[in-house]
Design a protein around this motif. Structure first.
Motif, PDB file in Angstrom:
ATOM      1  N   LEU A   1     128.946 142.227  39.674  1.00 15.50           N
ATOM      2  CA  LEU A   1     128.240 141.115  38.845  1.00 15.50           C
ATOM      3  C   LEU A   1     128.450 139.637  39.761  1.00 15.50           C
ATOM      4  CD1 LEU A   1     129.880 142.164  35.489  1.00 15.50           C
ATOM      5  CD2 LEU A   1     127.408 142.353  36.259  1.00 15.50           C
ATOM      6  N   SER A   2     129.745 139.496  40.391  1.00 16.82           N
ATOM      7  CA  SER A   2     129.810 138.266  40.788  1.00 16.82           C
ATOM      8  C   SER A   2     128.914 138.121  42.125  1.00 16.82           C
ATOM      9  CB  SER A   2     131.222 138.083  41.269  1.00 16.82           C
ATOM     10  OG  SER A   2     131.667 138.812  42.102  1.00 16.82           O
ATOM     11  N   GLY A   3     128.646 138.987  42.846  1.00 21.97           N
ATOM     12  CA  GLY A   3     127.832 139.004  44.050  1.00 21.97           C
ATOM     13  C   GLY A   3     126.316 138.784  43.646  1.00 21.97           C
ATOM     14  N   TRP A   4     126.107 139.414  42.505  1.00 23.19           N
ATOM     15  CA  TRP A   4     124.480 139.299  42.253  1.00 23.19           C
ATOM     16  C   TRP A   4     124.147 137.912  41.802  1.00 23.19           C
ATOM     17  CZ3 TRP A   4     121.642 138.407  37.311  1.00 23.19           C
ATOM     18  CH2 TRP A   4     120.325 138.754  37.537  1.00 23.19           C
TER      19      TRP A   4
ATOM     20  N   ARG B   1     120.486 144.698  49.277  1.00 23.31           N
ATOM     21  CA  ARG B   1     121.559 145.164  50.273  1.00 23.31           C
ATOM     22  C   ARG B   1     122.929 144.372  50.477  1.00 23.31           C
ATOM     23  NH1 ARG B   1     117.512 147.343  53.918  1.00 23.31           N
ATOM     24  NH2 ARG B   1     116.493 149.026  52.501  1.00 23.31           N
ATOM     25  N   GLN B   2     122.743 142.970  50.093  1.00 23.29           N
ATOM     26  CA  GLN B   2     123.941 142.199  50.190  1.00 23.29           C
ATOM     27  C   GLN B   2     125.078 142.526  49.176  1.00 23.29           C
ATOM     28  OE1 GLN B   2     122.173 138.323  50.538  1.00 23.29           O
ATOM     29  NE2 GLN B   2     122.938 137.940  52.639  1.00 23.29           N
ATOM     30  N   VAL B   3     124.370 142.519  47.939  1.00 23.45           N
ATOM     31  CA  VAL B   3     124.825 142.897  46.742  1.00 23.45           C
ATOM     32  C   VAL B   3     125.550 144.203  46.607  1.00 23.45           C
ATOM     33  CG1 VAL B   3     124.741 143.000  44.090  1.00 23.45           C
ATOM     34  CG2 VAL B   3     123.780 141.191  45.238  1.00 23.45           C
ATOM     35  N   THR B   4     124.864 145.196  47.242  1.00 19.74           N
ATOM     36  CA  THR B   4     125.304 146.711  47.372  1.00 19.74           C
ATOM     37  C   THR B   4     126.671 146.634  48.334  1.00 19.74           C
ATOM     38  OG1 THR B   4     123.344 147.462  47.293  1.00 19.74           O
ATOM     39  CG2 THR B   4     124.664 149.059  47.940  1.00 19.74           C
ATOM     40  N   ALA B   5     126.486 145.935  49.592  1.00 22.87           N
ATOM     41  CA  ALA B   5     127.510 145.788  50.425  1.00 22.87           C
ATOM     42  C   ALA B   5     128.804 145.023  49.884  1.00 22.87           C
ATOM     43  CB  ALA B   5     127.261 145.102  51.561  1.00 22.87           C
ATOM     44  N   TYR B   6     128.493 144.000  49.106  1.00 24.67           N
ATOM     45  CA  TYR B   6     129.694 143.196  48.461  1.00 24.67           C
ATOM     46  C   TYR B   6     130.414 144.183  47.407  1.00 24.67           C
ATOM     47  CZ  TYR B   6     131.510 138.701  47.067  1.00 24.67           C
ATOM     48  OH  TYR B   6     132.307 137.509  46.754  1.00 24.67           O
ATOM     49  N   ALA B   7     129.598 144.832  46.679  1.00 25.47           N
ATOM     50  CA  ALA B   7     130.216 145.760  45.642  1.00 25.47           C
ATOM     51  C   ALA B   7     130.971 146.975  46.251  1.00 25.47           C
ATOM     52  CB  ALA B   7     129.188 146.233  44.825  1.00 25.47           C
ATOM     53  N   VAL B   8     130.604 147.420  47.146  1.00 27.89           N
ATOM     54  CA  VAL B   8     131.261 148.576  47.796  1.00 27.89           C
ATOM     55  C   VAL B   8     132.577 147.927  48.500  1.00 27.89           C
ATOM     56  CG1 VAL B   8     131.369 150.352  49.678  1.00 27.89           C
ATOM     57  CG2 VAL B   8     129.122 149.907  48.283  1.00 27.89           C
ATOM     58  N   SER B   9     132.316 146.747  49.090  1.00 26.07           N
ATOM     59  CA  SER B   9     133.702 146.344  49.757  1.00 26.07           C
ATOM     60  C   SER B   9     134.451 145.752  48.355  1.00 26.07           C
ATOM     61  CB  SER B   9     132.981 144.786  50.583  1.00 26.07           C
ATOM     62  OG  SER B   9     134.216 144.151  50.721  1.00 26.07           O
TER      63      SER B   9
ATOM     64  N   MET C   1     137.450 133.552  42.473  1.00 21.80           N
ATOM     65  CA  MET C   1     139.094 134.015  42.531  1.00 21.80           C
ATOM     66  C   MET C   1     139.957 133.190  41.643  1.00 21.80           C
ATOM     67  SD  MET C   1     141.250 134.664  46.008  1.00 21.80           S
ATOM     68  CE  MET C   1     141.213 133.026  46.402  1.00 21.80           C
ATOM     69  N   ALA C   2     139.710 131.705  41.633  1.00 23.77           N
ATOM     70  CA  ALA C   2     140.484 131.196  40.953  1.00 23.77           C
ATOM     71  C   ALA C   2     140.183 131.288  39.433  1.00 23.77           C
ATOM     72  CB  ALA C   2     140.169 129.509  41.260  1.00 23.77           C
ATOM     73  N   LEU C   3     138.884 131.499  38.873  1.00 26.98           N
ATOM     74  CA  LEU C   3     139.022 131.833  37.513  1.00 26.98           C
ATOM     75  C   LEU C   3     139.544 133.194  37.174  1.00 26.98           C
ATOM     76  CD1 LEU C   3     134.895 131.483  36.975  1.00 26.98           C
ATOM     77  CD2 LEU C   3     136.937 130.123  35.917  1.00 26.98           C
ATOM     78  N   LEU C   4     139.649 133.960  38.037  1.00 24.06           N
ATOM     79  CA  LEU C   4     140.538 135.404  37.800  1.00 24.06           C
ATOM     80  C   LEU C   4     141.912 135.135  37.790  1.00 24.06           C
ATOM     81  CD1 LEU C   4     138.534 138.133  39.502  1.00 24.06           C
ATOM     82  CD2 LEU C   4     138.590 137.901  37.164  1.00 24.06           C
ATOM     83  N   GLU C   5     142.446 134.473  38.471  1.00 23.62           N
ATOM     84  CA  GLU C   5     143.717 134.109  38.688  1.00 23.62           C
ATOM     85  C   GLU C   5     144.089 133.364  37.408  1.00 23.62           C
ATOM     86  OE1 GLU C   5     144.719 131.486  41.980  1.00 23.62           O
ATOM     87  OE2 GLU C   5     147.002 131.896  41.647  1.00 23.62           O
ATOM     88  N   GLN C   6     143.304 132.305  36.881  1.00 18.79           N
ATOM     89  CA  GLN C   6     143.623 131.795  35.825  1.00 18.79           C
ATOM     90  C   GLN C   6     143.777 132.571  34.494  1.00 18.79           C
ATOM     91  OE1 GLN C   6     145.183 128.949  34.919  1.00 18.79           O
ATOM     92  NE2 GLN C   6     145.420 128.539  37.124  1.00 18.79           N
ATOM     93  N   ALA C   7     142.606 133.362  34.537  1.00 16.22           N
ATOM     94  CA  ALA C   7     142.619 134.548  33.461  1.00 16.22           C
ATOM     95  C   ALA C   7     143.799 135.317  33.412  1.00 16.22           C
ATOM     96  CB  ALA C   7     141.233 135.252  33.719  1.00 16.22           C
ATOM     97  N   ALA C   8     144.424 135.781  34.656  1.00 14.47           N
ATOM     98  CA  ALA C   8     145.507 136.474  34.522  1.00 14.47           C
ATOM     99  C   ALA C   8     146.681 135.835  34.143  1.00 14.47           C
ATOM    100  CB  ALA C   8     145.800 137.012  36.103  1.00 14.47           C
ATOM    101  N   ASN C   9     146.795 134.461  34.575  1.00 11.85           N
ATOM    102  CA  ASN C   9     147.718 133.617  33.897  1.00 11.85           C
ATOM    103  C   ASN C   9     147.926 133.202  32.416  1.00 11.85           C
ATOM    104  OD1 ASN C   9     150.024 131.751  34.206  1.00 11.85           O
ATOM    105  ND2 ASN C   9     148.798 130.209  34.872  1.00 11.85           N
TER     106      ASN C   9
END
Lengths: 327, 251
Positions: A108-111, A218-226, A129-137
């Motif tokens: 989703l984020s890669g797309w 291709r980029q989004v696929t690679a990003y998701a696998v990674s 990443m900061a968004l996820l960190e704040q959400a976890a907080n």
């Protein structure tokens, strides 16, 4: 035909070479040689896997990201929350769940993000990443907030091998096995036409468009696998140590893994191994010997690598070998 | 009138107040050897970008085989047989010559997204790429890294990648640009030897190359079609000589 050597070279490129057994032999040897350092060894293995996942996007596809810990964290919190709230403590299915969640976050984020590039992309990965960190907080009733979730325990691996809280014996071998499996995935991808097209995107994105390649997909696929692989790394980390906190999502982890990959050499599979081992062993020994000034030594070392070995330690090895054989 | 292989109808494009393509009606016949010439800034490369779908026209249509492709994305047009080269090399410099062409061939054969079998073992892709290199006499360099090649050979790789797409229409954007004259015969031979069933549109400044190669010449000035005809007609057209050819051919 004069093209024959080139054809043979291409057809043989993906074959396993003898020295590719060395990292795994070393990994097993360390299990017997350093029984008191297996907790540290497990951390190294997790970091190798994390750096390897980054290599797929940074080294192969040329996507520069400063937010890769978002996916490490997504995987980590997945197994953490599954265990804490639903009693889902079976480790292998936990890894699958972590890979799925992190992969979907990556997809989703890669797309959205991969429509940009350069500095904009760098900033957006950081923001995600900061968004996820704040959400976890913020959602502390689910995530434990700032304190995280300590004292998680997981069922034996395959129902046979208990997690070893004291010596990390089973954790170490577990991490090694997961790393081997994930490495096989990355290696297969790297030599596949998909992997070659990622390299094409890195080398010249304009030309990739002109040969009719679906660049964004291709980029989004690679990003998701990674992202999925990074999620597995995060999940192993939590299962091995039994806790998860905000540090799994932090900039320090994201920047650290970037440094490790560049130190070892990106876009070449084994850079992650060399980088993680050298960086973490240096960090470990220096911080013991010089508890106050160790970061200075590490910093100077990294500056030397950045100045004189642009392709990392493995690149430096290549250059030395070339000079040796040219004599 | 039978439809041309590639055709534009009243094609317009402006960047702000600047009209870079102005009502261009252009036909490229099957198997043509066609040259597009014009002074610097005439909109030649923009025209290629309009044909290939890199930029969208403000108005007008692009037809391939009588079918409207104006709204098709670049990748779709490539799949239908429009390939191009670039005025400034756009190569995968860190890869070998063979791999450069393999990437194009794999995309054409819809094998570029395959994740399991190694690229080197896809023999139909690799063999086809080797065949393309053979036709351009690049086989000896197949295993060399593109960045190590002399510039003239790199220009050939530009064409090899495009040929790897098995195009029906090949758009060559100044193929001889930047090649030292000692090497230019390699490129001339390569262009002369292109398969006859491919329609070739060449954009070029080198008049020797244009008049040797083209059976038909179109002159573009300030985004407008200025003249079109056989090489003899264009060479004898006084207005064209004044606008473009200038003193170089007069004297």
């Amino acid at each position: 035909m004069s093209a024959l050597p080139a054809l043979q070279a291409l057809a043989a490129r993906h074959r396993l070479r003898w020295w590719e057994a060395l990292p795994w032999a070393a990994g097993v040897a360390c299990f017997f040689l350093f029984p008191n350092y297996l907790a540290f060894g497990t951390q190294v293995l997790v970091t190798i896997l994390f750096a390897l996942s980054l290599d797929l996007v940074l080294g192969y596809a040329g996507i520069v990201t400063l937010g890769h810990a978002a996916f490490f964290g997504a995987g980590a919190y997945t197994v953490g929350m599954l265990a804490a709230h639903w009693g889902w403590t079976e480790p292998l299915s936990g890894l699958v769940a972590a890979a799925l969640v992190a992969g979907v976050v990556g997809l989703l984020s890669g797309w959205v993000l991969l429509r940009t590039h350069g500095l904009t992309l760098l900033m957006l990965t950081l923001c995600t990443m900061a968004l996820l960190e704040q959400a976890a907080n913020m959602f502390s009733s689910w995530t434990g907030g700032f304190d995280g979730m300590p004292g998680l325990s997981y069922r034996p691996i395959l129902g046979l091998f208990e997690f070893d809280v004291l010596y990390f014996r089973s954790q170490y071998l577990y991490a090694l096995a997961v790393l081997l499996l994930c490495f096989a995935v990355v290696r297969t991808l790297a030599y596949s036409p998909f992997g070659r097209s990622l390299t094409g995107i890195r080398e010249n994105v304009l030309r990739m468009h002109a040969v009719g390649a679906p660049v964004h997909a291709r980029q989004v696929t690679a990003y998701a696998v990674s992202a999925a692989l990074a999620g597995v790394a995060g999940a192993v980390f939590v299962q091995a140590t039994g806790y998860v906190n905000l540090a799994v999502l932090g900039l320090e982890r994201a920047a650290g893994v970037l440094i490790i990959l560049i130190l070892g050499g990106h876009g070449r599979l084994y850079g992650a191994f060399v980088g993680a081992v050298v960086y973490m062993v240096l960090e470990h020994t220096l911080s013991k010997a010089y508890p106050t000034a160790w970061q200075l030594g590490l910093g100077i070392g990294l500056m030397l690598v950045a100045l004189y070995a642009r392709n990392g330690l493995l690149g430096l090895g290549d250059a030395l070998r070339r000079r040796w054989s040219a004599r | 009138m039978i439809p041309a292989l590639l055709e534009t109808q009243a094609l317009c494009r402006s960047f702000g107040a600047l009209q870079v393509a102005n009502n261009v009606d252009f036909r490229l016949e099957a198997g043509a050897r066609h040259a597009l010439i014009g002074p610097n800034g005439a909109g030649k490369t923009t025209f290629v970008n309009l044909l290939t779908g890199v930029i969208a026209p403000s108005s007008g249509r692009v037809l391939l085989d009588g079918e409207d492709v104006t709204r098709l994305a670049q990748a779709r047009r490539v799949q239908r047989g429009i390939a191009r080269t670039f005025q400034i090399n756009q190569l995968f410099r860190g890869l070998t010559v063979l791999e450069n062409v393999c990437i194009a061939v794999a995309e054409r054969m819809r094998a570029g997204g395959g994740m399991l079998r190694p690229a080197g073992r896809r023999t139909h892709v690799v063999d086809e790429a080797a065949r393309v290199l053979e036709t351009l006499r690049l086989s000896a360099d197949a295993g060399r890294r593109v960045s190590e090649l002399p510039y003239g050979r790199q220009r050939l790789v530009e064409i090899a990648i495009a040929l790897g797409l098995a195009p029906r229409v090949l758009l060559l954007d100044e193929p001889a640009a930047g090649i030292p004259s000692a090497e230019s015969h390699i490129l001339l031979d390569a262009i002369a030897g292109l398969p006859r069933d491919i329609a070739v549109l060449i954009i070029e400044h080198d008049m020797d190359l244009v008049f040797r190669f083209a059976q038909r010449i179109t002159v573009l000035v300030s985004g407008t079609l200025f003249a079109e005809g056989t090489p003899a007609e264009i060479a004898g057209n006084r207005e064209v000589r004044e606008v473009y050819l200038g003193a170089a051919r007069d004297g």
